[in-house]
Scaffold this motif. Sequence first.
Motif, PDB file in Angstrom:
ATOM      1  N   SER A   6      24.800 123.517  30.526  1.00 43.68           N
ATOM      2  CA  SER A   6      25.991 123.075  31.274  1.00 43.68           C
ATOM      3  C   SER A   6      26.068 123.681  32.671  1.00 43.68           C
ATOM      4  N   ASN A  19      27.112 119.861  35.273  1.00 40.90           N
ATOM      5  CA  ASN A  19      26.975 119.937  33.813  1.00 40.90           C
ATOM      6  C   ASN A  19      25.553 119.595  33.348  1.00 40.90           C
ATOM      7  N   GLY A  56      28.496 127.499  33.395  1.00 41.57           N
ATOM      8  CA  GLY A  56      27.258 127.308  32.665  1.00 41.57           C
ATOM      9  C   GLY A  56      26.348 128.526  32.777  1.00 41.57           C
TER      10      GLY A  56
END
Length: 240
Positions: A6, A19, A56
């Motif tokens: 992500s 993402n 992420g």
Amino acid sequence: MIIAESLTKRYGTTTAVDNVSFQARPHRITGFLGPNGSGKSTTMRMLLGLSTPTSGRARILGVPFTDIPNPGRHVGVLLDASAQHRGRTGRETLAIAAQLMGLDAVSVDRALERTGLTPKEAKRRVGGYSLGMRQRLGIAQALLGEPAVLILDEPANGLDPSGIRWMRDLLRSFADDGGTVLLSSHLLSEIEHLADDFVIMGAGRVVASGTRDELLTGESALEDLFFHATSGTSREGDAR
């Protein structure tokens, strides 16, 4: 093993990478493909700790790249062959990198031989190298520490047809011996017959991913990949 989970990178109101998740596995070459401006380079910089994700995370060999001790002994990297010091010789460039990694002079000779740079060429200053020679030197530096992972951004730039064949053979052998290769390119023709797996980027997102058999089948498959990479939309059933 390389794992991106992500990954997102925003600059103010602009989202450069959105993402992004994928894996590059041992014994395989993963083609990281997409047009210029698709977010490939930013993603690779986040993998290597050169740019901090907005959200992420990324792991290489199970940990963030910045947590790997003496990383050149584990991960070989080529992001920009033109960034080499133009006043040093090819051998000096590798010798300095070897010293930083705690390697002896034999490793320099081995890397030069492995990448086809002759002793005469190694004595020349990098400023006098062609782009193809700088690419070979960059690959030599990436291989210097006998790493388990290679991350290469557009390594075929400047290579002639024989150089491209050499690079393909080198990377195939590296992967067959158990290595993990992440190979970035904006040209499918450079890697379509080399990569085992593909991650296709477009407009900062993964628009398709999978093995060669999954993605490169059917008459219009290649055209579809480029169309969706350019438009930034995901092809149904491919993004994952």
